[in-house]
Scaffold this motif. Structure first.
Motif, PDB file in Angstrom:
ATOM      1  N   LYS A 164       0.822  -1.200   0.000  1.00  0.00           N
ATOM      2  CA  LYS A 164       0.000   0.000   0.000  1.00  0.00           C
ATOM      3  C   LYS A 164       0.862   1.257   0.000  1.00  0.00           C
ATOM      4  N   ASN A 165       1.909   1.280   0.805  1.00  0.00           N
ATOM      5  CA  ASN A 165       2.803   2.441   0.825  1.00  0.00           C
ATOM      6  C   ASN A 165       3.402   2.689  -0.554  1.00  0.00           C
ATOM      7  N   HIS A 166       3.882   1.601  -1.169  1.00  0.00           N
ATOM      8  CA  HIS A 166       4.519   1.728  -2.479  1.00  0.00           C
ATOM      9  C   HIS A 166       3.500   2.133  -3.543  1.00  0.00           C
ATOM     10  N   PHE A 167       2.314   1.557  -3.475  1.00  0.00           N
ATOM     11  CA  PHE A 167       1.297   1.848  -4.477  1.00  0.00           C
ATOM     12  C   PHE A 167       0.767   3.278  -4.338  1.00  0.00           C
ATOM     13  N   GLU A 168       0.655   3.750  -3.109  1.00  0.00           N
ATOM     14  CA  GLU A 168       0.183   5.115  -2.896  1.00  0.00           C
ATOM     15  C   GLU A 168       1.166   6.146  -3.450  1.00  0.00           C
ATOM     16  N   SER A 169       2.464   5.925  -3.237  1.00  0.00           N
ATOM     17  CA  SER A 169       3.452   6.855  -3.793  1.00  0.00           C
ATOM     18  C   SER A 169       3.477   6.759  -5.313  1.00  0.00           C
ATOM     19  N   THR A 170       3.230   5.561  -5.860  1.00  0.00           N
ATOM     20  CA  THR A 170       3.159   5.402  -7.314  1.00  0.00           C
ATOM     21  C   THR A 170       1.972   6.170  -7.882  1.00  0.00           C
ATOM     22  N   LEU A 171       0.823   6.049  -7.233  1.00  0.00           N
ATOM     23  CA  LEU A 171      -0.381   6.739  -7.711  1.00  0.00           C
ATOM     24  C   LEU A 171      -0.235   8.248  -7.616  1.00  0.00           C
ATOM     25  N   TYR A 172       0.437   8.739  -6.576  1.00  0.00           N
ATOM     26  CA  TYR A 172       0.589  10.186  -6.436  1.00  0.00           C
ATOM     27  C   TYR A 172       1.470  10.760  -7.539  1.00  0.00           C
ATOM     28  N   GLY A 173       2.333   9.952  -8.125  1.00  0.00           N
ATOM     29  CA  GLY A 173       3.182  10.423  -9.208  1.00  0.00           C
ATOM     30  C   GLY A 173       2.509  10.421 -10.559  1.00  0.00           C
ATOM     31  N   CYS A 174       1.261   9.940 -10.630  1.00  0.00           N
ATOM     32  CA  CYS A 174       0.556   9.920 -11.909  1.00  0.00           C
ATOM     33  C   CYS A 174       0.207  11.336 -12.366  1.00  0.00           C
ATOM     34  N   ASP A 175      -0.007  11.467 -13.657  1.00  0.00           N
ATOM     35  CA  ASP A 175      -0.447  12.742 -14.200  1.00  0.00           C
ATOM     36  C   ASP A 175      -1.841  13.073 -13.660  1.00  0.00           C
ATOM     37  N   SER A 176      -2.106  14.368 -13.542  1.00  0.00           N
ATOM     38  CA  SER A 176      -3.398  14.790 -12.992  1.00  0.00           C
ATOM     39  C   SER A 176      -4.576  14.339 -13.850  1.00  0.00           C
ATOM     40  N   GLY A 177      -4.340  14.058 -15.132  1.00  0.00           N
ATOM     41  CA  GLY A 177      -5.411  13.610 -16.008  1.00  0.00           C
ATOM     42  C   GLY A 177      -5.601  12.110 -16.049  1.00  0.00           C
ATOM     43  N   PHE A 178      -4.769  11.366 -15.317  1.00  0.00           N
ATOM     44  CA  PHE A 178      -4.895   9.905 -15.339  1.00  0.00           C
ATOM     45  C   PHE A 178      -6.260   9.514 -14.766  1.00  0.00           C
ATOM     46  N   PRO A 179      -7.052   8.699 -15.485  1.00  0.00           N
ATOM     47  CA  PRO A 179      -8.400   8.340 -15.013  1.00  0.00           C
ATOM     48  C   PRO A 179      -8.353   7.575 -13.690  1.00  0.00           C
ATOM     49  N   LYS A 180      -9.146   8.018 -12.727  1.00  0.00           N
ATOM     50  CA  LYS A 180      -9.147   7.372 -11.420  1.00  0.00           C
ATOM     51  C   LYS A 180      -9.666   5.939 -11.486  1.00  0.00           C
ATOM     52  N   ASN A 181     -10.538   5.669 -12.448  1.00  0.00           N
ATOM     53  CA  ASN A 181     -11.095   4.313 -12.532  1.00  0.00           C
ATOM     54  C   ASN A 181     -10.174   3.343 -13.268  1.00  0.00           C
ATOM     55  N   GLN A 182      -8.926   3.759 -13.533  1.00  0.00           N
ATOM     56  CA  GLN A 182      -7.947   2.873 -14.162  1.00  0.00           C
ATOM     57  C   GLN A 182      -6.795   2.541 -13.216  1.00  0.00           C
ATOM     58  N   TRP A 183      -7.011   2.743 -11.924  1.00  0.00           N
ATOM     59  CA  TRP A 183      -5.944   2.533 -10.947  1.00  0.00           C
ATOM     60  C   TRP A 183      -5.410   1.105 -10.955  1.00  0.00           C
ATOM     61  N   ASP A 184      -6.297   0.127 -11.233  1.00  0.00           N
ATOM     62  CA  ASP A 184      -5.845  -1.263 -11.173  1.00  0.00           C
ATOM     63  C   ASP A 184      -4.911  -1.632 -12.314  1.00  0.00           C
ATOM     64  N   ARG A 185      -4.829  -0.803 -13.348  1.00  0.00           N
ATOM     65  CA  ARG A 185      -3.883  -1.081 -14.437  1.00  0.00           C
ATOM     66  C   ARG A 185      -2.444  -0.815 -14.006  1.00  0.00           C
ATOM     67  N   LEU A 186      -2.251  -0.147 -12.885  1.00  0.00           N
ATOM     68  CA  LEU A 186      -0.908   0.145 -12.386  1.00  0.00           C
ATOM     69  C   LEU A 186      -0.443  -0.863 -11.338  1.00  0.00           C
ATOM     70  N   VAL A 187      -1.284  -1.843 -11.016  1.00  0.00           N
ATOM     71  CA  VAL A 187      -0.900  -2.833 -10.010  1.00  0.00           C
ATOM     72  C   VAL A 187       0.298  -3.651 -10.485  1.00  0.00           C
ATOM     73  N   ASP A 188       0.303  -4.044 -11.753  1.00  0.00           N
ATOM     74  CA  ASP A 188       1.394  -4.890 -12.278  1.00  0.00           C
ATOM     75  C   ASP A 188       2.740  -4.174 -12.225  1.00  0.00           C
ATOM     76  N   VAL A 189       2.779  -2.909 -12.654  1.00  0.00           N
ATOM     77  CA  VAL A 189       4.056  -2.190 -12.637  1.00  0.00           C
ATOM     78  C   VAL A 189       4.482  -1.902 -11.202  1.00  0.00           C
ATOM     79  N   ALA A 190       3.531  -1.737 -10.288  1.00  0.00           N
ATOM     80  CA  ALA A 190       3.878  -1.554  -8.878  1.00  0.00           C
ATOM     81  C   ALA A 190       4.498  -2.824  -8.310  1.00  0.00           C
ATOM     82  N   VAL A 191       3.989  -3.986  -8.704  1.00  0.00           N
ATOM     83  CA  VAL A 191       4.560  -5.266  -8.268  1.00  0.00           C
ATOM     84  C   VAL A 191       5.985  -5.414  -8.800  1.00  0.00           C
ATOM     85  N   ILE A 192       6.195  -5.029 -10.063  1.00  0.00           N
ATOM     86  CA  ILE A 192       7.529  -5.129 -10.664  1.00  0.00           C
ATOM     87  C   ILE A 192       8.530  -4.275  -9.900  1.00  0.00           C
ATOM     88  N   THR A 193       8.204  -3.002  -9.717  1.00  0.00           N
ATOM     89  CA  THR A 193       9.156  -2.081  -9.090  1.00  0.00           C
ATOM     90  C   THR A 193       9.348  -2.382  -7.610  1.00  0.00           C
TER      91      THR A 193
END
Length: 470
Positions: free
Chosen positions: A300-329
């Motif tokens: 959760k800590n890692h994913f929250e910092s990842t989400l905060y770095g997203c562009d302001s226009g990134f759709p909020k309902n697409q958050w789960d598409r970033l789960v895979d890259v968060a697992v990788i990093t």
């Protein structure tokens, strides 16, 4: 490359001294300057002449001991070292600096160009992403004014397990991104064990219907896996368990026991047993015996910092598409218990090659190229999207979410427009190196095979040299 490279260590081994000044470089041997060159203001390279136009052969320096070899360098250029370190830091989800440096020092991030521990210490600017995801309350009793007597200390430590035994005594440890308290457990109890649990509900339901993230930790490799699930209903928990356990099995990891919390279904138990695993159930209200609980907080800590770095226009309902890259990093920053010299990512998926599997800040605004055959005569040459991760099974490709089509596109031609960091720029030498690497890759696996490639020609000789370089 149009210039040869001279090895300074070779010169020093031959008895020379190499002095670098503000504008000059001098090679001195036997108290005489035998080579002198200037610093190029554009490239910051030290340029020295390899030929002496002096007709007096007695005064010509002897350069027989300088052994020049074919070589090539590739460097990502930034306006400052801080920009380069910040780019890598954001690409890895903006981890805590101590975690970042530990991963570098353990050689888990060797393929990231220009990334060094000293560079991070000196040049990495403070990141608001890291603070937003990893900020915790100040711990109590760090600088307490209370006087503790020897009797209290002995009373507190009287029940600790003998550290000479094969036990972890009760203590507080830094579990990378947060502080956790662990109880006395045998190392043997951790071998071959996985555990799983679910996070709380995400504030936004994704376009795919996901509201929760299911987490699985493998205690041997240290890997933390995650997948989005729709709800806590038994069919979704079962699907998440299958997905993550299959990932471990594919990597050759064969756990023997799985630990779950007291909220479980008979279907999940049957699936665990069908896969040849024993299972343990954590007691109600006591999650300290479930390793996945600590992994949830870490993810959760890692994913929250990842989400905060997203562009302001990134759709909020697409958050789960970033789960895979968060697992990788995240797993690039965690060590394996099987082999501490490897990261958890390396233990499961092998080496991560940055130049083949490109990373960028997740959720970054990009423009993906539209091929001429796919666009109209006067149509735009690109379409806006958001970077959601590397295309792991493609060479130098990216996965991009396109809002206009609501789909994911794999492409190799995009332009980045990051919010918090600057993108690295490439020089002409980098473009040459990239093209040559592509050429070498084709030559190693020619299809169809052609006989003339084996002929001894100047072209093939040059290609063979390039192949040796790369």
């Amino acid at each position: 490359m149009d210039k040869s490279l001279v090895s300074v260590p070779v010169l020093c081994d031959a008895g020379c001294q190499v002095l670098f000044g503000e504008h000059k470089v001098q090679v001195i041997r036997n108290n005489k300057i035998i080579i002198e060159g200037d610093c190029d203001a554009v490239t910051n390279l030290w340029l020295i002449p390899l030929e002496n136009n002096n007709n007096n052969k007695e005064n010509q320096p002897r350069l027989a001991y300088i052994q020049l070899q074919h070589t090539a360098n590739s460097a990502y250029w930034q306006k400052s070292a801080a920009h380069l370190q910040a780019f890598h830091h954001a690409s890895l989800g903006a981890p805590v600096v101590t975690t970042f440096i530990r991963a570098i020092n353990n050689n888990w991030l060797t393929s990231f160009p220009g990334l060094t521990a000293d560079g991070v210490r000196k040049h990495l600017p403070k990141s608001i992403q890291t603070t937003m995801g990893h900020m915790h309350k100040v711990r109590q009793n760090i600088r307490s004014t209370k006087v503790v007597t020897d009797t209290e200390i002995m009373e507190e430590n009287k029940d600790e397990t003998d550290p000479s035994e094969d036990y972890l005594p009760p203590r507080t440890i830094d579990n990378r991104d947060h502080i956790v308290q662990i109880t006395a457990i045998k190392f043997a109890d951790l071998k071959g064990m996985t555990s799983s649990d679910q996070t709380g509900a995400f504030p936004h339901t994704s376009a795919k219907g996901n509201r929760y993230v299911m987490i699985m930790e493998d205690s041997d490799t240290g890997v933390i896996l995650a997948t989005g699930i729709t709800s806590r209903k038994k069919e979704y928990l079962l699907e998440g368990f299958k997905t993550m356990h299959d990932t471990l099995k594919k990597a050759g990891i064969n756990p023997i026991i799985h630990r779950i919390d007291n909220e479980f279904s008979t279907d999940l138990i049957e699936e665990i047993e069908a896969r040849g695993l024993a299972y343990q159930i954590a007691p109600p209200g006591n999650h300290r015996t479930l390793p996945a609980e600590g992994s949830i907080q870490t993810f959760k800590n890692h994913f929250e910092s990842t989400l905060y770095g997203c562009d302001s226009g990134f759709p909020k309902n697409q958050w789960d598409r970033l789960v895979d890259v968060a697992v990788i990093t995240l797993n690039m920053l965690r060590g394996s218990r099987i082999n501490p010299k490897k990261s958890a990512y390396n233990e499961i998926w092998g080496n991560f090659e940055f130049n083949k599997t490109l990373l960028a800040p997740p959720g970054c605004l990009v423009v993906a190229h539209e091929r001429p055959q796919d666009r109209g005569t006067w149509a735009k040459h690109g379409v806006k999207g958001y970077f959601i991760g590397p295309a792991k099974h493609h060479y130098r490709n990216y996965e991009v979410y396109i809002p206009t089509t609501r789909g994911v596109r794999t492409t190799d031609t995009i332009e980045f427009f990051p919010k918090h960091v600057q993108m690295p720029l490439t020089s002409s030498e980098d473009r040459l190196a990239s093209a040559t690497e592509d050429l070498v890759a084709i030559l190693k696996e020619p299809h169809p095979p052609t006989p003339f490639l084996n002929q001894v020609t100047k072209t093939n000789d040059a290609i063979n040299r390039l192949s040796e370089i790369f």
